[in-house]
Write a protein that holds these residues in place. Sequence first.
Motif, mmCIF file in Angstrom:
data_model
loop_
_atom_site.group_PDB
_atom_site.id
_atom_site.type_symbol
_atom_site.label_atom_id
_atom_site.label_comp_id
_atom_site.label_asym_id
_atom_site.label_seq_id
_atom_site.Cartn_x
_atom_site.Cartn_y
_atom_site.Cartn_z
ATOM 1 N N GLU A 109 -10.715 5.311 5.309
ATOM 2 C CA GLU A 109 -9.587 4.949 4.354
ATOM 3 C C GLU A 109 -10.207 3.004 3.938
ATOM 4 O OE1 GLU A 109 -5.277 6.813 3.546
ATOM 5 O OE2 GLU A 109 -5.540 5.391 5.285
ATOM 6 N N GLY A 153 -6.741 6.857 0.763
ATOM 7 C CA GLY A 153 -7.613 8.235 1.271
ATOM 8 C C GLY A 153 -8.111 9.088 0.282
ATOM 9 N N GLN A 164 -9.643 11.862 7.996
ATOM 10 C CA GLN A 164 -8.577 11.803 7.277
ATOM 11 C C GLN A 164 -8.121 13.037 7.570
ATOM 12 O OE1 GLN A 164 -9.666 9.168 4.935
ATOM 13 N NE2 GLN A 164 -7.761 9.004 6.084
ATOM 14 N N PRO A 186 -3.346 11.001 4.048
ATOM 15 C CA PRO A 186 -3.166 9.451 3.581
ATOM 16 C C PRO A 186 -2.430 8.435 3.040
ATOM 17 C CG PRO A 186 -5.004 11.079 3.393
ATOM 18 C CD PRO A 186 -3.666 11.734 3.721
ATOM 19 N N GLN A 214 -3.242 -0.690 1.232
ATOM 20 C CA GLN A 214 -3.429 -0.020 -0.175
ATOM 21 C C GLN A 214 -4.078 -1.859 -0.732
ATOM 22 O OE1 GLN A 214 -0.904 2.162 -2.999
ATOM 23 N NE2 GLN A 214 -1.160 3.806 -1.369
#
Length: 261
Positions: free
Chosen positions: A116, A147, A134, A143, A89
Amino acid sequence: MATFQNLLLQLEDNGILTISINRADKLNALNSTTILELQQAIQEVYDDTTIKGVIITGVGAKAFVAGADIAEIAELSEVNARSFAERGQEVFSMIERCNKPVIAAVNGFALGGGCELAMACHMRIASENAKFGQPEVNLGLIPGYGGTQRLTQLIGKGKAMELMMTADMLSAPEALALGLANHVVAQEELLPKCHEILTKILAKAPLAIGMVIDCVNAVYAKDENGYQTEANSFARCCTSEDFVEGTNAFLEKRKANFKGI
């Protein structure tokens, strides 16, 4: 420019940097090394003033990034799974927040972490054979690299729910119709189309381009007033030399020569 194990970097004279995920034998699946190298490459984009715009793609004609490395995921525990997700992330947020335009050239499968990664870029140009999805629920997962948030932002709650819960894949035309892809072109036209768009963007005022990115991202920032961000950014633009150059060029009926200051 740094060299990497799983990335190929090519910087052109016009300032366009192409970052290619180079794990063709694994359909360019993301492992921890690749995520770390992506972080380092994107930091270089932030730091290097000769880099004006970025294309992210995958090596080969089959896959942009076909997902995360399942062998690595299979070894995760609750504790290291959280840090695994947070690291991804963090890197993808760096891409999203970059004040230089970043385009995903989706040249095949963009699944799981690949989808993503594409969604973290500012726009997505897809080849006709591209597939988005996904499919994490097939592994008993969801995800983890943003995502659930970005897919919902891009295509809406209902359709995002359906795709993530069914693990269905979207064809390139379907992704285009939903707004997940900006353009769909033939495979051989993919990189030229990305260059065409970036070249057009790079002819504009760099400060203003960066502030457009900031303001659009503010739409989705829960702790930020996007309208205030826009007003502040508008005011900052009006103090720039690019603003003076742009308005003078318009009045003098000539092409502007922006310097990014």
